[in-house]
Design an enzyme around this catalytic site. Structure first.
Site, PDB file in Angstrom:
ATOM      1  N   LYS A   7       0.844  -1.198   0.000  1.00 45.31           N
ATOM      2  CA  LYS A   7       0.000   0.000   0.000  1.00 45.31           C
ATOM      3  C   LYS A   7       0.880   1.249   0.000  1.00 45.31           C
ATOM      4  O   LYS A   7       2.076   1.187   0.300  1.00 45.31           O
ATOM      5  CB  LYS A   7      -0.920  -0.003   1.219  1.00 45.31           C
ATOM      6  CG  LYS A   7      -0.185   0.061   2.550  1.00 45.31           C
ATOM      7  CD  LYS A   7      -1.159   0.032   3.721  1.00 45.31           C
ATOM      8  CE  LYS A   7      -0.402   0.095   5.056  1.00 45.31           C
ATOM      9  NZ  LYS A   7      -1.323   0.130   6.210  1.00 45.31           N
ATOM     10  N   TYR A  43      14.484  30.685   7.537  1.00 48.96           N
ATOM     11  CA  TYR A  43      13.244  31.341   7.953  1.00 48.96           C
ATOM     12  C   TYR A  43      13.221  31.561   9.458  1.00 48.96           C
ATOM     13  O   TYR A  43      13.677  30.736  10.250  1.00 48.96           O
ATOM     14  CB  TYR A  43      12.037  30.486   7.574  1.00 48.96           C
ATOM     15  CG  TYR A  43      11.659  30.575   6.119  1.00 48.96           C
ATOM     16  CD1 TYR A  43      11.161  31.754   5.579  1.00 48.96           C
ATOM     17  CD2 TYR A  43      11.779  29.462   5.288  1.00 48.96           C
ATOM     18  CE1 TYR A  43      10.798  31.829   4.245  1.00 48.96           C
ATOM     19  CE2 TYR A  43      11.415  29.525   3.951  1.00 48.96           C
ATOM     20  CZ  TYR A  43      10.930  30.718   3.440  1.00 48.96           C
ATOM     21  OH  TYR A  43      10.573  30.779   2.112  1.00 48.96           O
TER      22      TYR A  43
END
Length: 379
Positions: free
Chosen positions: A51, A269
């Site tokens: 999956k 940042y």
């Protein structure tokens, strides 16, 4: 050079010509992990959970390689994943859908030989009403304590009490899922095992499956007829008792700029980092858009050879910075590649530093990663 020729040249470029992150995947190692799990549970069938694009590794190449290992049973999460896998694997392998099936997709499941895991009484009744018997054996999930998917004890009793329903389902497998197998001594494992044994008594003679990757390492009592490893196939830690599992991947990313900064210069940042001295920094071309965790900046690093290069400042969407001051002046150049996951730090190491799990690291890798497979020809 034509556009098609240029695209072909890029696809076949050596690693040093690829500008973004590169995920190196050893399909032989995945195959060897599957063999190791078969040796661990010789009496059980060892399926493969592929999956989420085989946890970000690549469902198509992984499943095709495991077919060569005589693995003929694959679990996916959704109907869409199952359809895609059927297209590439052909009609022979068994493909089971863990999240069940919507009524609108039942006919397609029959046509494509896809088997949904029936997780509720509603799904079981819809599957039976569609005339599934005689065409596809049903897989029934029972809830043994995780409270996520599967029939409760009351719903199991109601299924049995509904005239004809048990026979219409033609059960080929009963399964449940362990919630805390990565903590082997937790009493919840025994409680779930006991609940599963009780459920099996309600559906006698039906093959059973309980063990995920971590469950395989709890011992033979948990193996039953079918085991469903995912993480262990891909080298991800699945509990303290895991042994014999090889790493299967390595992640590298390029240095896209090198600069020198003065003392008290801010980096990244929010100015969360300020240099306490003159420093040399390398900007690395991978960021949280590529699945590189933003929280990893707090204690993380990349590697150049054996040299650990600490991250400084925040991880950005497409890049982050590392301190390369300890390297000799010309040792590192723009275009050189740093190891992010590999011999010096595993996906699980990155996960621990970022406060998450290895599963999340792998499944977060974005589409910008260039995947290079070894151990099998994709041609």
């Amino acid at each position: 050079m034509s556009a098609l020729t240029a695209l072909s040249a890029i696809h076949h470029s050596p690693v040093e010509r690829i500008s973004g992150p590169v995920l190196h995947i050893d399909l032989d190692a995945i195959a060897q992990n599957h063999r190791a799990l078969r040796r661990l549970a010789p009496a059980a069938t060892i399926a493969a959970v592929v999956k989420a694009d085989a946890y970000g590794i690549g469902a198509e190449p992984v499943a095709r390689r495991l077919l060569e290992e005589d693995c003929g049973l694959f679990f996916v999460a959704t109907f869409g994943e199952a359809v895609a896998l059927r297209r590439v694997l052909g009609s022979t392998p068994e493909i089971l859908i863990l999240n069940g099936v919507a009524p609108a997709d039942i006919a397609a499941c029959h046509a494509l030989r896809l088997t949904p895991v029936l997780n509720s009484l509603v799904q079981a009744k819809a599957w039976a009403a569609a005339g599934a018997q005689g065409r596809r054996k049903a897989v029934l999930q029972v809830d043994t304590g995780m409270s996520r998917l599967g029939l409760s004890v009351a719903e199991q009793a109601q299924l049995i009490a509904t005239p004809g329903l048990r026979e219409q389902l033609d059960l080929g497998l009963i399964m449940s899922h362990l919630a805390i197998a990565d903590e082997p001594d937790h009493p919840g494992n025994v409680a779930q095992w006991q609940a599963f044994q009780s459920a099996r008594q309600r559906f006698p003679s039906v093959p059973a499956s309980l063990a995920n990757s971590a469950g395989l390492f709890l011992g033979p009592d948990y193996h039953f007829d079918l085991c469903r490893p995912g993480a262990a196939l891909y080298g991800i830690e699945s509990g303290p008792r895991m042994t014999g599992i090889r790493p299967v991947m390595r992640l590298t990313a390029p240095v896209i700029q090198i600069r020198t900064i003065e003392r008290d210069t801010a980096v990244g940042y929010g100015y969360s980092f300020r240099a306490s001295r003159m420093m040399r920094l390398a900007t690395v071309g991978v960021g949280y858009a590529d699945g590189w965790p933003r929280r990893f900046a707090e204690s993380g690093a990349a590697y150049f050879g054996d040299r650990r290069l600490p991250i400084v400042g925040r991880v950005s969407m497409d890049s982050f910075s590392v301190d390369v001051s300890a390297l000799p002046g010309e040792a590192l150049k723009e275009g050189d590649r740093l190891e992010l996951i590999g011999p010096h730090q595993s996906a699980d190491d990155v996960a621990r530093a970022a406060g998450t799990i290895g599963y999340e690291i792998l499944t977060s890798f974005g589409k910008r990663h260039h995947k290079i497979y070894s151990g099998w020809s994709l041609s």
